[in-house]
Design a protein around this motif. Structure first.
Motif, mmCIF file in Angstrom:
data_model
loop_
_atom_site.group_PDB
_atom_site.id
_atom_site.type_symbol
_atom_site.label_atom_id
_atom_site.label_comp_id
_atom_site.label_asym_id
_atom_site.label_seq_id
_atom_site.Cartn_x
_atom_site.Cartn_y
_atom_site.Cartn_z
ATOM 1 N N VAL A 86 0.912 -1.075 -0.166
ATOM 2 C CA VAL A 86 -0.104 -0.127 -0.013
ATOM 3 C C VAL A 86 1.027 1.228 -0.061
ATOM 4 O O VAL A 86 1.869 1.335 0.606
ATOM 5 N N ILE A 87 0.592 2.061 -1.118
ATOM 6 C CA ILE A 87 1.330 3.415 -0.879
ATOM 7 C C ILE A 87 0.244 4.615 -0.655
ATOM 8 O O ILE A 87 -0.753 4.534 -1.276
ATOM 9 N N ASP A 88 0.634 5.347 0.632
ATOM 10 C CA ASP A 88 -0.110 6.413 0.885
ATOM 11 C C ASP A 88 0.244 7.826 0.733
ATOM 12 O O ASP A 88 1.427 8.180 1.449
ATOM 13 N N ALA A 89 0.068 8.366 -0.251
ATOM 14 C CA ALA A 89 0.394 9.846 -0.693
ATOM 15 C C ALA A 89 -0.116 10.632 0.276
ATOM 16 O O ALA A 89 -1.504 10.868 0.353
ATOM 17 N N GLY A 90 0.705 11.227 1.312
ATOM 18 C CA GLY A 90 0.137 12.164 2.150
ATOM 19 C C GLY A 90 -1.124 13.270 1.834
ATOM 20 O O GLY A 90 -0.758 13.635 0.588
ATOM 21 N N HIS A 91 -1.990 13.522 2.597
ATOM 22 C CA HIS A 91 -2.867 14.826 2.480
ATOM 23 C C HIS A 91 -3.397 14.602 1.216
ATOM 24 O O HIS A 91 -3.790 13.469 0.696
ATOM 25 N N GLY A 92 -3.946 15.528 0.718
ATOM 26 C CA GLY A 92 -4.839 15.572 -0.421
ATOM 27 C C GLY A 92 -6.155 16.388 -0.090
ATOM 28 O O GLY A 92 -6.497 16.355 1.113
ATOM 29 N N GLY A 93 -6.941 16.430 -1.099
ATOM 30 C CA GLY A 93 -8.383 17.060 -0.692
ATOM 31 C C GLY A 93 -8.164 18.292 0.023
ATOM 32 O O GLY A 93 -7.563 19.342 -0.669
ATOM 33 N N LEU A 94 -9.021 18.678 0.843
ATOM 34 C CA LEU A 94 -8.839 19.907 1.692
ATOM 35 C C LEU A 94 -7.296 20.301 2.228
ATOM 36 O O LEU A 94 -7.112 21.365 2.306
ATOM 37 N N ASP A 95 -6.744 19.117 2.498
ATOM 38 C CA ASP A 95 -5.384 19.239 3.179
ATOM 39 C C ASP A 95 -4.324 19.195 2.487
ATOM 40 O O ASP A 95 -3.855 18.318 1.731
ATOM 41 N N GLN A 96 -3.686 20.402 2.125
ATOM 42 C CA GLN A 96 -2.613 20.465 1.152
ATOM 43 C C GLN A 96 -1.049 19.928 1.826
ATOM 44 O O GLN A 96 -0.237 19.931 1.393
ATOM 45 N N GLY A 97 -1.340 19.850 3.135
ATOM 46 C CA GLY A 97 0.044 19.616 4.010
ATOM 47 C C GLY A 97 0.888 20.662 4.165
ATOM 48 O O GLY A 97 0.399 21.809 4.204
#
Ligand SMILES: [Zn+2]
Length: 249
Positions: A51-62
């Motif tokens: 599983v690869i989880d690219a952090g953040h996304g959506g409302l959350d830009q990091g």
């Protein structure tokens, strides 16, 4: 005498096969034109669910600095890692492969609820996939600009996670040549809640302008992805050779 001649040619044949094998492995090391990138024995990842989880996304830009945003660069590195692992024969599950997060664009709660739903969904998806390894990709940022370097965190008190993190950190150190950071146990929600061995990679500091420019460069991203792939592949080979209990130091 006859036997001796036979022995020599067998040795030569073995040497030739070894050279041939090395050439094949070198050719198989996809896109590894960099000086410090060694060919990788990728058989360790073949058939594994990763599983690869690219952090953040959506409302959350990091983290963001200038035109650079964590959610965006993390996804670009994640996609390059997906490529290498897939080439090695792994079954790769991308928790996100676009701008959206896992709570979905139609979610109507507060931002806090949205974020919580997103994080829970990442963990649930990884657990349902019964993955062999979970890899989260992030970028770091701190108030000052001096800190730099990639660092790998692992699920606390888990030997397989720790070994994967150490191998990935070693590859990042040798391939990128710009960090002395050491792998460390990480106090992250995802690491503590997924059921499989898990690592979280802070691939560098957006708060360091020089490193931010590197992290946004597709060629540097490719090197980061290749280093992670090489570390995962090395750890997988070691794990297939000895059960976790035998590797504890
Ligand atoms: Zn992050």
């Amino acid at each position: 005498m006859h036997q001796r001649v036979f022995f020599l040619s067998a040795k030569k044949a073995a040497l030739l096969s070894a050279i041939l094998l090395l050439l094949i492995l070198y050719a198989a090391a996809v896109g590894s034109e960099g000086h410090s990138e060694q060919p990788v024995f990728s058989y360790g990842v073949a058939g594994r669910i990763i599983v690869i989880d690219a952090g953040h996304g959506g409302l959350d830009q990091g983290a963001t600095r200038g035109q650079f945003a964590e959610h965006d660069i993390a996804l670009q590195i994640a996609k390059k890692l997906e490529y290498y692992l897939s080439q090695g024969g792994a079954a790769v599950i991308m928790l996100r492969d676009n701008e959206s997060d896992l709570a979905g664009d139609e979610f109507t709660g507060t931002i806090r609820q949205h974020k919580k739903t997103d994080m829970k969904q990442r963990v649930t998806t990884a657990n349902q996939a019964a993955a062999d390894l979970y890899i989260s990709i992030h970028l770091n940022a701190v108030p000052g600009s001096s800190w730099s370097g990639a660092q790998v965190f692992f699920k606390p008190r888990d030997e397989d996670s720790k070994m994967a993190a150490r191998m990935i950190q070693e590859e990042l150190t040798s391939i990128l040549g710009n960090t002395n950071r050491k792998a460390a146990a990480g106090n992250y929600y995802v690491l503590k809640n997924v059921e499989m061995p898990a690592v979280l990679i802070e691939t560098g500091f957006l708060s360091n302008p020089r490193e931010a420019r590197l992290l946004a460069d597709p060629e540097y991203q490719r090197k980061v992805a290749y280093a992670i792939f090489a570390g995962v592949a090395r750890a997988a080979v070691m794990q297939s050779e000895a059960p976790a209990a035998d590797r504890q130091k």
